[in-house]
Scaffold this active site. Structure first.
Site, short mmCIF file in Angstrom:
data_model
loop_
_atom_site.label_atom_id
_atom_site.label_comp_id
_atom_site.label_asym_id
_atom_site.label_seq_id
_atom_site.Cartn_x
_atom_site.Cartn_y
_atom_site.Cartn_z
N VAL A 1 59.74 43.06 68.50
CA VAL A 1 61.10 42.60 68.26
C VAL A 1 61.28 42.23 66.79
O VAL A 1 62.35 42.41 66.21
CB VAL A 1 61.46 41.42 69.18
CG1 VAL A 1 62.89 40.93 68.91
CG2 VAL A 1 61.32 41.82 70.64
N GLY A 2 60.23 41.71 66.17
CA GLY A 2 60.28 41.38 64.75
C GLY A 2 60.68 42.57 63.90
O GLY A 2 61.43 42.43 62.92
N GLU B 1 58.09 34.77 62.42
CA GLU B 1 56.93 34.10 63.00
C GLU B 1 56.51 34.92 64.21
O GLU B 1 57.10 34.80 65.29
CB GLU B 1 57.29 32.66 63.38
CG GLU B 1 57.70 31.79 62.20
CD GLU B 1 56.58 31.58 61.19
OE1 GLU B 1 55.41 31.88 61.53
OE2 GLU B 1 56.86 31.13 60.08
N GLY C 1 58.84 35.33 67.66
CA GLY C 1 58.69 36.19 68.83
C GLY C 1 57.64 37.26 68.60
O GLY C 1 56.73 37.10 67.78
N SER C 2 57.79 38.37 69.31
CA SER C 2 56.78 39.43 69.27
C SER C 2 56.94 40.30 68.02
O SER C 2 58.01 40.36 67.40
CB SER C 2 56.90 40.32 70.51
OG SER C 2 58.11 41.07 70.47
N CYS D 1 51.26 31.17 70.79
CA CYS D 1 51.02 32.24 69.81
C CYS D 1 49.79 31.98 68.95
O CYS D 1 49.22 32.91 68.39
CB CYS D 1 52.24 32.46 68.93
SG CYS D 1 52.75 30.99 68.01
#
Length: 468
Positions: free
Chosen positions: A192-193, A210, A188-189, A244
């Site tokens: 949020v990571g 990732e 994800g982003s 991505c």
């Protein structure tokens, strides 16, 4: 009470019974996952079409077949991957057995995004199952139709005593992260990571992140513009740019830009027709929120190609922007849509400097008829992955790890790398219970002679150990 308490407890208890460890059980779960794909192919394609208006071609290539290929690879190599790995020994351990054992972490959590809602949940799941873990899957609530198929259908195929799919948005994800997991895999982003990593840190839980970033695409003057345009346009507008690893911006000279823009227009017209909105091969933006964000980026620079949008259909045309300033929003955030800005540079050195002043990207691309130019870009930059003279074809090789570096993520997977990611590599040494007289040279009282013997035994063949 936390709504996931019972699920987490049930799966952890199953893992402690050893149910998921035998190769036969792992293989059975992988075969069942393959049947899920085969039996429900039409259902899954319809869900992807409803969520993203994804064409059958893109669903097959980037979601279903690639996941099935990962399953087939794991089934073919499972016994070899699980086998203890013998390691070289020094003189002091020549009579012992030294090896690495690949053992499952335990209960793992996989949190997936919405842009490839099948691929990006099943690919890591293959590795987790092959490695013998119990798994909690958290699909994205944004790709709601694919989420529904995963929640309602996938559990019919996998052993529910060691596997679960959970639903929810950010609040439910936060509640899920309050539990201790033995491994967390997140796609994800970057924003949020950071939340995922902070939650994992409370339990000292290892993570694979990732993430994403702005992937540069350097185009040398020594290129065929149309060939480059064909390849860049396909990879930029595949999945409506919601990828991505898509090229996020182009770096080229003003002279190359003059040739490249009409070549991109030609490619876009051939791919999607005079009216891309009516093309069955161009998808839509996932949500109103993302549409509004992307439409705002259309005001950056000058629109050279495309620029049309329709809020009612969440449609944004394949777009190319020129005269873009580095400080504009389109160059400050990951685009994640069918918009391609072009930045001008005067030389390879300037392009490399531009790339290196920014966060390390998930992918980096370089186009040139000169191998030396491509190799220079590779040697002088850093990125999660790299591809010369094409787009994200490196993702199709299970022999290459997929993952980021720095701000674009940590850890990698695909193929055996997935199995290794979800396995603890346990260092093992098995010694004889006898031979105490030989081993006694390490005990006090110490003597110069024994020290010399011991150091010689440890250093033979260039290997050393810190403790006998």
């Amino acid at each position: 009470m936390n709504p996931f308490e019972d699920t987490v407890q049930r799966l952890r208890e199953t893992f402690h019974t050893g149910r998921t460890r035998p190769a036969e059980f792992r293989a059975a779960q992988l075969r069942a996952l393959g049947r899920f794909l085969q039996d429900n192919k039409q259902l899954l394609q319809e869900a992807l079409a409803q969520d993203l208006k994804k064409s059958a071609f893109e669903s097959e290539v980037s979601e279903i077949s690639i996941s099935q290929g990962e399953i087939n690879l794991a089934l073919k190599n499972l016994q070899a991957w699980m086998k203890d790995e013998e390691v070289p020994k020094n003189l002091a351990t020549q009579l012992d057995s030294a090896f690495i054992r690949k053992e499952p972490f335990g209960l793992v959590l996989i949190i997936a995004p919405w842009n490839y809602p099948l691929n990006l949940i099943l690919m890591p799941l293959v590795g987790a199952l092959a490695a013998g873990n119990c798994v909690v899957l958290k699909p994205s609530e944004i790709s709601k139709n694919t989420e529904k198929a995963l929640v309602e259908v996938l559990p019919r195929y996998l052993d529910q005593s060691c596997f679960a799919v959970v639903q929810g948005g950010p609040e439910e994800t936060q509640q899920l992260l309050e539990h201790k997991f033995d491994y967390i895999f997140f796609t994800g982003s970057s924003q949020v990571g950071k939340i995922i990593m902070a939650a994992a840190a409370k339990h000292l839980t290892p993570v694979t992140l990732e993430l994403g970033g702005k992937n540069p695409c350097y185009i040398d003057d020594n290129c065929d513009p149309q060939t480059v345009a064909n390849r860049v346009a396909w990879f930029r507008y595949f999945n409506t740019g919601q990828t991505c690893v898509a090229p996020d911006y182009i770096l080229c000279s003003p002279m190359m830009q003059e040739k490249l823009v009409p070549a991109l227009q030609s490619a876009i017209t051939r791919f999607y027709g005079e009216d891309p909105r009516s093309s069955p091969d161009l998808g839509r933006i996932i949500s109103d929120k993302h549409f509004q964000r992307l439409r705002g980026l259309l005001s950056c620079g000058r629109v050279a190609i495309g620029g049309q949008s329709d809020e009612s259909d969440r449609y944004i045309a394949p777009t190319v922007l020129v005269d873009v300033a580095e400080t504009e929003p389109v160059m400050q955030e990951e685009i994640f849509g069918p918009i391609l800005p072009i930045m001008n540079v005067r030389s390879l050195d300037e392009a490399v400097d531009f790339i290196n002043r920014r966060e390390k990207p998930l992918a980096l691309y370089a186009f040139s008829l000169s191998d030396q130019v491509v190799k220079q870009v590779l040697a002088r930059t850093s990125s999660g992955g790299f591809c010369g003279n094409d787009g994200f074809m490196h993702l199709t090789l299970s022999s290459l790890p997929f993952g980021g570096v720095g701000a674009s993520g940590m850890g990698g997977y695909h193929g055996k790398f997935s199995f290794d990611t979800f396995s603890h590599h346990r260092a093992c040494l098995l010694r004889s219970a006898g031979m105490e007289k030989v081993y006694s040279i390490r005990y006090p009282p110490y003597s110069p002679r024994n020290v010399k013997l011991l150091l010689t035994a440890m250093d033979t063949q260039g290997f050393s150990c810190t403790l006998l």
